[in-house]
Design a protein around this motif. Structure first.
Motif, mmCIF file in Angstrom:
data_model
loop_
_atom_site.group_PDB
_atom_site.id
_atom_site.type_symbol
_atom_site.label_atom_id
_atom_site.label_comp_id
_atom_site.label_asym_id
_atom_site.label_seq_id
_atom_site.Cartn_x
_atom_site.Cartn_y
_atom_site.Cartn_z
ATOM 1 N N TYR A 39 -38.918 -21.923 14.827
ATOM 2 C CA TYR A 39 -39.159 -23.367 14.900
ATOM 3 C C TYR A 39 -38.438 -24.091 13.760
ATOM 4 O O TYR A 39 -37.798 -25.130 13.973
ATOM 5 N N ARG A 40 -38.512 -23.544 12.540
ATOM 6 C CA ARG A 40 -37.888 -24.201 11.391
ATOM 7 C C ARG A 40 -36.368 -24.278 11.550
ATOM 8 O O ARG A 40 -35.748 -25.265 11.134
ATOM 9 N N LYS A 41 -35.768 -23.265 12.160
ATOM 10 C CA LYS A 41 -34.314 -23.290 12.349
ATOM 11 C C LYS A 41 -33.904 -24.484 13.194
ATOM 12 O O LYS A 41 -32.920 -25.170 12.893
ATOM 13 N N VAL A 42 -34.654 -24.727 14.256
ATOM 14 C CA VAL A 42 -34.343 -25.858 15.126
ATOM 15 C C VAL A 42 -34.647 -27.178 14.414
ATOM 16 O O VAL A 42 -33.852 -28.116 14.445
ATOM 17 N N ALA A 43 -35.804 -27.254 13.761
ATOM 18 C CA ALA A 43 -36.208 -28.486 13.083
ATOM 19 C C ALA A 43 -35.226 -28.856 11.980
ATOM 20 O O ALA A 43 -34.873 -30.024 11.800
ATOM 21 N N GLU A 44 -34.760 -27.878 11.230
ATOM 22 C CA GLU A 44 -33.859 -28.149 10.115
ATOM 23 C C GLU A 44 -32.463 -28.557 10.571
ATOM 24 O O GLU A 44 -31.711 -29.162 9.806
ATOM 25 N N SER A 45 -32.130 -28.230 11.805
ATOM 26 C CA SER A 45 -30.805 -28.601 12.314
ATOM 27 C C SER A 45 -30.816 -29.922 13.069
ATOM 28 O O SER A 45 -29.766 -30.404 13.488
ATOM 29 N N SER A 46 -32.006 -30.512 13.250
ATOM 30 C CA SER A 46 -32.097 -31.768 13.982
ATOM 31 C C SER A 46 -31.594 -32.915 13.117
ATOM 32 O O SER A 46 -31.555 -32.830 11.889
ATOM 33 N N GLY A 47 -31.220 -34.010 13.781
ATOM 34 C CA GLY A 47 -30.685 -35.148 13.051
ATOM 35 C C GLY A 47 -31.728 -35.947 12.315
ATOM 36 O O GLY A 47 -31.408 -36.732 11.424
ATOM 37 N N PHE A 48 -33.007 -35.770 12.657
ATOM 38 C CA PHE A 48 -34.069 -36.565 12.044
ATOM 39 C C PHE A 48 -35.338 -35.729 12.033
ATOM 40 O O PHE A 48 -35.742 -35.184 13.054
ATOM 41 N N CYS A 49 -35.977 -35.620 10.883
ATOM 42 C CA CYS A 49 -37.197 -34.831 10.763
ATOM 43 C C CYS A 49 -38.094 -35.462 9.704
ATOM 44 O O CYS A 49 -37.667 -35.676 8.570
ATOM 45 N N VAL A 50 -39.335 -35.794 10.079
ATOM 46 C CA VAL A 50 -40.226 -36.463 9.142
ATOM 47 C C VAL A 50 -41.102 -35.483 8.371
ATOM 48 O O VAL A 50 -41.831 -35.882 7.471
ATOM 49 N N GLY A 51 -41.043 -34.224 8.720
ATOM 50 C CA GLY A 51 -41.872 -33.231 8.059
ATOM 51 C C GLY A 51 -42.047 -32.033 8.965
ATOM 52 O O GLY A 51 -41.799 -32.113 10.178
ATOM 53 N N TYR A 52 -42.450 -30.942 8.389
ATOM 54 C CA TYR A 52 -42.568 -29.703 9.149
ATOM 55 C C TYR A 52 -44.022 -29.403 9.486
ATOM 56 O O TYR A 52 -44.936 -29.705 8.717
ATOM 57 N N LEU A 53 -44.209 -28.793 10.644
ATOM 58 C CA LEU A 53 -45.537 -28.376 11.067
ATOM 59 C C LEU A 53 -46.084 -27.313 10.129
ATOM 60 O O LEU A 53 -45.331 -26.595 9.457
ATOM 61 N N ALA A 54 -47.409 -27.201 10.102
ATOM 62 C CA ALA A 54 -48.039 -26.117 9.345
ATOM 63 C C ALA A 54 -47.713 -24.781 10.021
ATOM 64 O O ALA A 54 -47.533 -24.728 11.242
ATOM 65 N N PRO A 55 -47.629 -23.698 9.262
ATOM 66 C CA PRO A 55 -47.279 -22.399 9.846
ATOM 67 C C PRO A 55 -48.223 -21.939 10.956
ATOM 68 O O PRO A 55 -47.807 -21.188 11.840
ATOM 69 N N ASP A 56 -49.481 -22.372 10.927
ATOM 70 C CA ASP A 56 -50.429 -21.945 11.958
ATOM 71 C C ASP A 56 -50.644 -23.022 13.028
ATOM 72 O O ASP A 56 -51.622 -22.966 13.773
ATOM 73 N N TYR A 57 -49.732 -23.974 13.123
ATOM 74 C CA TYR A 57 -49.897 -25.095 14.053
ATOM 75 C C TYR A 57 -50.077 -24.609 15.492
ATOM 76 O O TYR A 57 -50.953 -25.078 16.225
ATOM 77 N N PHE A 58 -49.253 -23.663 15.923
ATOM 78 C CA PHE A 58 -49.265 -23.261 17.335
ATOM 79 C C PHE A 58 -50.545 -22.503 17.696
ATOM 80 O O PHE A 58 -51.134 -22.743 18.757
ATOM 81 N N SER A 59 -50.997 -21.632 16.841
ATOM 82 C CA SER A 59 -52.238 -20.906 17.140
ATOM 83 C C SER A 59 -53.438 -21.832 17.089
ATOM 84 O O SER A 59 -54.363 -21.726 17.914
ATOM 85 N N GLU A 60 -53.445 -22.767 16.145
ATOM 86 C CA GLU A 60 -54.566 -23.706 16.061
ATOM 87 C C GLU A 60 -54.581 -24.671 17.249
ATOM 88 O O GLU A 60 -55.644 -25.044 17.749
ATOM 89 N N LEU A 61 -53.400 -25.059 17.720
ATOM 90 C CA LEU A 61 -53.340 -25.931 18.894
ATOM 91 C C LEU A 61 -53.798 -25.175 20.136
ATOM 92 O O LEU A 61 -54.488 -25.735 21.004
ATOM 93 N N LYS A 62 -53.460 -23.907 20.230
ATOM 94 C CA LYS A 62 -53.930 -23.092 21.360
ATOM 95 C C LYS A 62 -55.442 -22.952 21.325
ATOM 96 O O LYS A 62 -56.107 -23.006 22.368
ATOM 97 N N ALA A 63 -56.002 -22.804 20.134
ATOM 98 C CA ALA A 63 -57.460 -22.709 20.005
ATOM 99 C C ALA A 63 -58.130 -24.020 20.397
ATOM 100 O O ALA A 63 -59.197 -24.026 21.015
ATOM 101 N N ALA A 64 -57.490 -25.148 20.062
ATOM 102 C CA ALA A 64 -58.066 -26.458 20.360
ATOM 103 C C ALA A 64 -57.912 -26.834 21.824
ATOM 104 O O ALA A 64 -58.766 -27.522 22.388
ATOM 105 N N ALA A 65 -56.826 -26.388 22.452
ATOM 106 C CA ALA A 65 -56.548 -26.760 23.848
ATOM 107 C C ALA A 65 -56.074 -25.528 24.614
ATOM 108 O O ALA A 65 -54.900 -25.427 24.989
ATOM 109 N N PRO A 66 -56.960 -24.573 24.854
ATOM 110 C CA PRO A 66 -56.545 -23.302 25.456
ATOM 111 C C PRO A 66 -55.929 -23.437 26.843
ATOM 112 O O PRO A 66 -55.074 -22.629 27.221
ATOM 113 N N ARG A 67 -56.353 -24.426 27.608
ATOM 114 C CA ARG A 67 -55.792 -24.603 28.954
ATOM 115 C C ARG A 67 -54.564 -25.492 28.959
ATOM 116 O O ARG A 67 -53.601 -25.246 29.708
ATOM 117 N N ASP A 68 -54.587 -26.534 28.156
ATOM 118 C CA ASP A 68 -53.534 -27.548 28.239
ATOM 119 C C ASP A 68 -52.308 -27.224 27.404
ATOM 120 O O ASP A 68 -51.221 -27.732 27.695
#
Length: 413
Positions: free
Chosen positions: A259-288
């Motif tokens: 994820y960081r490789k893509v984010a760092e190569s983008s033309g605009f980035c306001v900040g990086y996600l937390a390292p556990d963002y994806f697992s925590e989002l899956k826990a919060a929205a397991p179906r969606d």
């Protein structure tokens, strides 16, 4: 001298958290909260009625627990004659152009670099800088007009609260309004506000007769069907697996660097996600929330994610490295998300901005939902905003593609 010196407040009166604040010229008021734990249940009831997942507590709690780029947050609850009728969500971002705007080539304009080095602002954003689209406010349909002066005044007073706490706020930004919403608050576009258009949102309407990928392919011209089959053939040696929460946590040490490789190569980035963002989002929205990982010979080489948001499937963050090129992994991810959108019977697939041409090549169309309204507390800089934005905006020239057969070729009148 930095362009970030303190400026006068929007009004002289400071606000207290949760205080009911009257709004001039109406029977309306609002209360302001700067911590999600203090937000009353009525706020979340309105968020639920909005139908927008990105205004729900589970998602916003995730951002507040691990704020990207040290964001701070504001939650506004609007009342009409004492009845809760609307909400607004704000992020306070410290914008340093030199850090957030990438120099995409070695020959980048010297003037652009000099300007970026000096532009440093504290921006109050009504909306979500991590997403494309209007995810900043909702009013009950019968009170939609509150997006006029009441919302504007409430945002000014929200800036006052932050200043009363010693936090500088230079600008207010309301992001990614669609055409109808932009028309609703067109009276903001006066001497103190600027209406600005950025890169479009790329959206693929899912046609009602698409029940499988074969139906989608049938609507493509022969050139783009050949392109599809060629890309899918290159993926034959790659395994695509959807990961559950436990698997995401297992692979997160590998997912995050991709994820960081893509984010760092983008033309605009306001900040990086937390390292556990994806697992925590899956826990919060397991179906969606869904995440698919791509493996080649057992090695993780990329992933893509999507979120079901009402009648939309929204492409979310992704990641891959240079080893993805022989497999046309990015293009294949787009095709995969189209197949998922068809399976889920959504009305449209939202690809967001960036990489417009390749998204156009799979059928997405450019939707001008990126109308920005800004206000700056310095009259000089306020007049310079359109020029500064034009200079600093990432340049991404692209040619719209037309992959579908004409209505005549499809037998449509």
């Amino acid at each position: 001298m930095k362009l970030c010196a303190a400026h006068p407040c929007f009004s002289s009166r400071s606000l207290r958290k949760g205080e009911s604040v009257p709004l001039s010229g109406s029977d309306c008021s609002f209360s302001l909260f700067t911590s999600i734990d203090s937000v009353p249940e009525t706020y979340w009831e309105l968020a639920q009625r909005s139908g927008d997942y990105f205004l729900q507590r589970d998602y916003l709690q995730l951002l507040e627990d691990s704020p990207p780029g040290n964001l701070r947050f504001s939650y506004l609850l609007f009342f009409h004659r004492g009845k809760p009728v609307g909400i607004a969500y704000g992020q306070l971002l410290e914008f340093r152009a030199e850090e957030h705007i990438r120099q995409q080539d070695a020959d980048a304009s010297r003037l652009r670099q000099l300007v970026a080095a000096r532009v440093q602002l504290k921006v109050l954003i009504c909306g979500n800088m991590l997403l494309t689209g209007q995810h900043g406010f909702y009013f009950e349909p019968e009170h939609a007009a509150l997006a006029h002066a009441p919302l504007r005044e409430a945002l000014r007073k929200t800036a006052d609260l932050w200043r009363s706490r010693g936090v500088t706020v230079n600008s207010i930004l309301v992001k990614d309004l669609d055409e109808e919403q932009a028309n609703l608050i067109e009276n903001w576009n006066a001497s103190e506000y600027h209406s600005l258009k950025f890169q479009p949102n790329m959206v693929l309407p899912i046609r009602p007769h698409w029940h499988s990928m074969d139906d989608y392919l049938e609507d493509l011209s022969s050139k783009y069907r050949v392109r599809y089959r060629r890309a899918r053939k290159k993926l034959q040696r790659v395994q695509c697996l959807e990961l559950n929460e436990e698997q995401i946590r297992t692979y997160e040490p590998e997912l995050y660097p991709l994820y960081r490789k893509v984010a760092e190569s983008s033309g605009f980035c306001v900040g990086y996600l937390a390292p556990d963002y994806f697992s925590e989002l899956k826990a919060a929205a397991p179906r969606d929330f869904r995440l698919w990982a791509y493996f080649q010979s057992g090695e993780l080489i990329g992933f893509c994610t999507a979120i079901r948001n009402g009648d939309e499937l929204e492409a979310h963050f992704l990641g891959f490295g240079e080893e993805q090129q022989p497999y046309q992994l990015y293009l294949n991810m787009l095709y995969h998300l189209i197949e998922v959108a068809i399976q889920e019977r959504v009305g449209q697939l939202v690809f967001s901005r960036t990489a417009m041409e390749i998204k156009s090549s799979v059928g997405a169309v450019a939707v001008p939902t990126t109308v920005f309204l800004l206000h700056h507390t310095s009259s000089l800089l306020n007049h310079l905003i359109p020029c500064l934005v034009g200079l600093l905006e990432p340049k991404d020239a692209w040619q719209p593609r037309h992959p579908f057969r004409t209505p005549e070729a499809l037998g449509i009148d």
